[in-house]
Design a protein around this motif. Structure first.
Motif, mmCIF file in Angstrom:
data_model
loop_
_atom_site.group_PDB
_atom_site.id
_atom_site.type_symbol
_atom_site.label_atom_id
_atom_site.label_comp_id
_atom_site.label_asym_id
_atom_site.label_seq_id
_atom_site.Cartn_x
_atom_site.Cartn_y
_atom_site.Cartn_z
ATOM 1 N N HIS A 1 0.861 -1.194 0.000
ATOM 2 C CA HIS A 1 0.000 0.000 0.000
ATOM 3 C C HIS A 1 0.886 1.229 0.000
ATOM 4 C CE1 HIS A 1 -3.441 -2.437 1.286
ATOM 5 N NE2 HIS A 1 -2.648 -2.967 2.194
ATOM 6 N N ILE A 2 0.494 2.237 -0.774
ATOM 7 C CA ILE A 2 1.195 3.516 -0.728
ATOM 8 C C ILE A 2 0.168 4.536 -0.250
ATOM 9 C CG2 ILE A 2 2.367 5.284 -2.108
ATOM 10 C CD1 ILE A 2 2.535 2.272 -3.876
ATOM 11 N N LEU A 3 0.431 5.119 0.912
ATOM 12 C CA LEU A 3 -0.498 6.113 1.449
ATOM 13 C C LEU A 3 0.071 7.487 1.145
ATOM 14 C CD1 LEU A 3 -1.317 4.562 4.962
ATOM 15 C CD2 LEU A 3 -2.331 4.042 2.733
ATOM 16 N N LEU A 4 -0.662 8.237 0.355
ATOM 17 C CA LEU A 4 -0.199 9.556 -0.041
ATOM 18 C C LEU A 4 -0.897 10.583 0.845
ATOM 19 C CD1 LEU A 4 1.657 10.603 -2.121
ATOM 20 C CD2 LEU A 4 -0.168 10.496 -3.798
ATOM 21 N N VAL A 5 -0.120 11.206 1.735
ATOM 22 C CA VAL A 5 -0.730 12.129 2.704
ATOM 23 C C VAL A 5 -0.795 13.525 2.099
ATOM 24 C CG1 VAL A 5 -0.613 13.066 5.045
ATOM 25 C CG2 VAL A 5 0.252 10.766 4.585
ATOM 26 N N SER A 6 -1.984 14.123 2.202
ATOM 27 C CA SER A 6 -2.199 15.447 1.638
ATOM 28 C C SER A 6 -3.093 16.239 2.601
ATOM 29 C CB SER A 6 -2.894 15.277 0.270
ATOM 30 O OG SER A 6 -2.890 16.469 -0.445
ATOM 31 N N VAL A 7 -3.232 17.525 2.352
ATOM 32 C CA VAL A 7 -4.220 18.314 3.088
ATOM 33 C C VAL A 7 -5.065 19.068 2.054
ATOM 34 C CG1 VAL A 7 -2.807 18.608 5.182
ATOM 35 C CG2 VAL A 7 -2.627 20.271 3.336
ATOM 36 N N LEU A 8 -6.169 19.628 2.522
ATOM 37 C CA LEU A 8 -7.069 20.289 1.569
ATOM 38 C C LEU A 8 -6.571 21.704 1.262
ATOM 39 C CD1 LEU A 8 -10.644 19.142 2.689
ATOM 40 C CD2 LEU A 8 -9.268 18.335 0.753
ATOM 41 N N SER A 9 -5.440 21.779 0.563
ATOM 42 C CA SER A 9 -4.976 23.085 0.087
ATOM 43 C C SER A 9 -4.606 22.920 -1.384
ATOM 44 C CB SER A 9 -3.757 23.562 0.881
ATOM 45 O OG SER A 9 -2.596 22.921 0.414
ATOM 46 N N LEU A 10 -4.700 24.005 -2.135
ATOM 47 C CA LEU A 10 -4.465 23.880 -3.582
ATOM 48 C C LEU A 10 -3.059 23.388 -3.914
ATOM 49 C CD1 LEU A 10 -6.462 26.910 -5.033
ATOM 50 C CD2 LEU A 10 -7.026 24.461 -5.060
ATOM 51 N N PRO A 11 -1.991 23.958 -3.281
ATOM 52 C CA PRO A 11 -0.650 23.469 -3.618
ATOM 53 C C PRO A 11 -0.471 21.981 -3.324
ATOM 54 C CG PRO A 11 -0.527 25.460 -2.273
ATOM 55 C CD PRO A 11 -1.959 25.061 -2.323
ATOM 56 N N CYS A 12 -1.046 21.550 -2.213
ATOM 57 C CA CYS A 12 -0.905 20.143 -1.839
ATOM 58 C C CYS A 12 -1.625 19.230 -2.814
ATOM 59 C CB CYS A 12 -1.521 19.936 -0.464
ATOM 60 S SG CYS A 12 -0.314 19.548 0.717
ATOM 61 N N LEU A 13 -2.829 19.635 -3.187
ATOM 62 C CA LEU A 13 -3.591 18.800 -4.113
ATOM 63 C C LEU A 13 -2.910 18.776 -5.482
ATOM 64 C CD1 LEU A 13 -7.193 19.834 -3.016
ATOM 65 C CD2 LEU A 13 -6.036 17.640 -2.614
ATOM 66 N N ALA A 14 -2.315 19.925 -5.865
ATOM 67 C CA ALA A 14 -1.581 19.954 -7.141
ATOM 68 C C ALA A 14 -0.403 18.975 -7.078
ATOM 69 C CB ALA A 14 -1.083 21.374 -7.422
ATOM 70 N N ASN A 15 0.300 18.948 -5.933
ATOM 71 C CA ASN A 15 1.415 18.012 -5.777
ATOM 72 C C ASN A 15 0.941 16.567 -5.802
ATOM 73 O OD1 ASN A 15 3.137 20.100 -5.573
ATOM 74 N ND2 ASN A 15 3.748 19.737 -3.448
ATOM 75 N N THR A 16 -0.171 16.319 -5.128
ATOM 76 C CA THR A 16 -0.722 14.960 -5.099
ATOM 77 C C THR A 16 -1.004 14.495 -6.525
ATOM 78 O OG1 THR A 16 -1.770 15.510 -3.012
ATOM 79 C CG2 THR A 16 -2.568 13.538 -4.097
ATOM 80 N N ASN A 17 -1.590 15.403 -7.275
ATOM 81 C CA ASN A 17 -1.888 15.118 -8.680
ATOM 82 C C ASN A 17 -0.619 14.749 -9.452
ATOM 83 O OD1 ASN A 17 -3.584 14.850 -10.737
ATOM 84 N ND2 ASN A 17 -4.171 17.007 -10.913
ATOM 85 N N LYS A 18 0.432 15.582 -9.260
ATOM 86 C CA LYS A 18 1.697 15.341 -9.983
ATOM 87 C C LYS A 18 2.291 13.998 -9.601
ATOM 88 C CE LYS A 18 3.077 20.101 -9.782
ATOM 89 N NZ LYS A 18 3.968 20.946 -9.023
ATOM 90 N N LEU A 19 2.252 13.702 -8.303
ATOM 91 C CA LEU A 19 2.841 12.457 -7.818
ATOM 92 C C LEU A 19 2.108 11.249 -8.411
ATOM 93 C CD1 LEU A 19 5.209 12.156 -5.919
ATOM 94 C CD2 LEU A 19 3.633 11.780 -4.053
ATOM 95 N N PHE A 20 0.779 11.336 -8.422
ATOM 96 C CA PHE A 20 -0.024 10.267 -9.005
ATOM 97 C C PHE A 20 0.349 10.026 -10.455
ATOM 98 C CE2 PHE A 20 -3.264 7.569 -7.709
ATOM 99 C CZ PHE A 20 -3.745 7.993 -6.484
ATOM 100 N N ARG A 21 0.371 11.139 -11.212
ATOM 101 C CA ARG A 21 0.654 11.005 -12.660
ATOM 102 C C ARG A 21 2.059 10.451 -12.870
ATOM 103 N NH1 ARG A 21 -3.913 10.398 -12.514
ATOM 104 N NH2 ARG A 21 -4.841 12.026 -11.315
ATOM 105 N N SER A 22 3.035 10.962 -12.082
ATOM 106 C CA SER A 22 4.413 10.511 -12.282
ATOM 107 C C SER A 22 4.530 9.021 -11.993
ATOM 108 C CB SER A 22 5.378 11.261 -11.359
ATOM 109 O OG SER A 22 5.218 12.634 -11.527
ATOM 110 N N LEU A 23 3.964 8.596 -10.866
ATOM 111 C CA LEU A 23 4.063 7.180 -10.514
ATOM 112 C C LEU A 23 3.344 6.329 -11.550
ATOM 113 C CD1 LEU A 23 3.490 7.404 -6.649
ATOM 114 C CD2 LEU A 23 5.632 6.894 -7.820
ATOM 115 N N SER A 24 2.237 6.857 -12.024
ATOM 116 C CA SER A 24 1.469 6.132 -13.028
ATOM 117 C C SER A 24 2.257 6.014 -14.334
ATOM 118 C CB SER A 24 0.149 6.866 -13.235
ATOM 119 O OG SER A 24 -0.469 6.420 -14.376
ATOM 120 N N ASP A 25 2.871 7.147 -14.773
ATOM 121 C CA ASP A 25 3.665 7.130 -16.006
ATOM 122 C C ASP A 25 4.852 6.174 -15.895
ATOM 123 O OD1 ASP A 25 1.994 8.953 -17.030
ATOM 124 O OD2 ASP A 25 3.330 10.688 -16.816
#
Ligand SMILES: Nc1ncnc2c1ncn2[C@@H]1O[C@H](COP(=O)(O)OP(=O)(O)O)[C@@H](O)[C@H]1O
Ligand SMILES: [Mg+2]
Length: 389
Positions: A267-291
């Protein structure tokens, strides 16, 4: 068709013997002969006895005992009944006489494959789960989640064995979070990786703190080479044989080591908070790992920490922006969180009833229940999945 690849190490000294075994094994489906220096745990070791039989048996005993190899098949120029008896006592079940007979090797490998199938299907052999906690940004609560998830996991009714590995180089804070005074860290282990066995690891890890064994990060890099990803894989793979859960605080790094830990985690738990910069980073991390091919989907789970129900950005907004469901929310509670850190104890030791403590217990239960493939079990265990999204 073989159901699993079988990794084999060959250790012989008679000239040409290793090549002979390799040729035969290569002609059998599903066998992978590992080159010297490969740190993957071999399922099978083909070992030729040398002059010093006592020392050979000690080596084999320690390899089997520590689960560093799955099984051993012996070969020797001459086998007498004393050696056979000693071999059987050590747990060796098969022998190849010399000169090597191809048919004998094939039959023996088939018997081994059958034993492996039975072992893998049976309970009792630990195949620990690796849970990797990563932050989408510094300060989002990665260490808080990793520490309290580990402490909650260890509270499970079946008393699972839990180890918490701090992968942050230099800035590891796990010992501070649990008032733990380390004498060893994983720099010591990776430096002495050739010595790694169950006894050595048990000594290094010392007694558990709040139910959790701790392997801290090196606090200074002097004298250490950075471990390479293969060494880390070997270490974590070895820990799988000894612990039910291996929780990693991977911090915010995105380097060879953290990618390796992502690759082998359950399991990979990606910790984030409800802020725009954090969600943008979460998005990038998801896409990068996926790619990079590190998903199957569902293996990466998004955790929203410091969750406030009336925040400007809703969970729905977050899910829309990252195109992924949120797996868990941990409520915002600065007071309990800071008290726990300042006193160096898990959240539940400050207040077991606080929603933040219950949330972490619930997350642990949910992950454990998922692993057991039995959603009913967590109810029987009386764990409360408090903040399930
Ligand atoms: N759920 C929470 N509610 C309130 N404060 C939190 C929560 N989780 C973490 N914090 C606070 O956030 C700060 C950073 O936490 P930490 O776990 O060290 O984050 P990271 O490892 O991501 O840097 C700490 O001061 C901690 O008390
Ligand atoms: Mg941290």
């Amino acid at each position: 068709m073989p159901d699993h690849i079988i990794r084999v190490n060959i250790e012989t000294h008679t000239p040409g013997l290793g090549d002979q075994f390799a040729d035969i094994l290569r002609s059998i489906d599903g066998m992978l002969i590992q080159p010297r220096g490969d740190t993957h745990r071999p399922d099978l070791l083909i070992y030729e006895m040398g002059e010093d039989i006592e020392s050979d048996f000690q080596t084999i005993d320690s390899l089997l005992e520590s689960n560093t190899v799955g099984d051993v098949i012996l070969t020797a120029a001459t086998m007498d009944s004393v050696m056979l008896l000693q071999a059987m006592k050590t747990g060796v079940k098969e022998f190849f006489s010399q000169p090597v007979n191809e048919e004998e090797v094939r039959e023996s490998i088939e018997r081994f494959r059958e034993r492996l199938r039975q072992t893998r299907g049976r309970e009792g052999v630990k195949t620990g789960r690796i849970i990797n906690v990563m932050g989408s940004k510094g300060g989002v609560g990665t260490t808080s989640v990793a520490v309290n998830l580990a402490a909650s996991m260890a509270q499970g009714e079946s008393a699972p064995s839990v180890v918490l590995v701090d992968l942050n180089l230099l800035y590891g804070e796990v010992p501070l979070f649990l008032s733990f005074n380390p004498t060893y860290d994983w720099g010591t282990l990776t430096k002495n990786i050739a010595r790694l066995d169950a006894t050595y690891l048990t000594n290094v890890l010392a007694a558990p703190v709040h139910g959790v064994h701790i392997l801290p990060a090196p606090s200074q890099m002097n004298g250490y080479e950075l471990p390479n990803p293969e060494v880390l894989e070997h270490l974590l793979g070895f820990m799988r044989g000894l612990f039910d859960y291996i929780i990693i605080d991977a911090g915010q790094s995105f380097n060879d080591l953290s990618l390796k830990s992502v690759e082998i985690s359950d399991h990979i738990l990606l910790v984030s908070v409800l802020s725009l910069p954090c969600l943008a980073n979460t998005n990038k991390l998801f896409r990068s790992l996926s790619d990079m091919g590190y998903l199957p989907r569902g293996r990466i789970k998004v955790i929203i920490n410091r969750y406030l129900k009336n925040s400007d950005i809703t969970l729905k907004d977050a899910e829309d922006s990252i195109s992924e469901p949120v797996f868990w929310t941990v409520p915002n509670d600065y007071r309990t969180s800071m008290a726990a850190i300042n006193q160096g104890v898990p959240l539940r030791a400050i207040s077991a009833d606080a929603p933040i403590s219950k949330s972490l217990m619930g997350m642990a239960a949910e992950l454990a229940a998922g692993d057991e493939g039995d959603a009913e079990k967590k109810k029987k265990k009386g764990w409360w999945p408090f903040s399930k999204k």
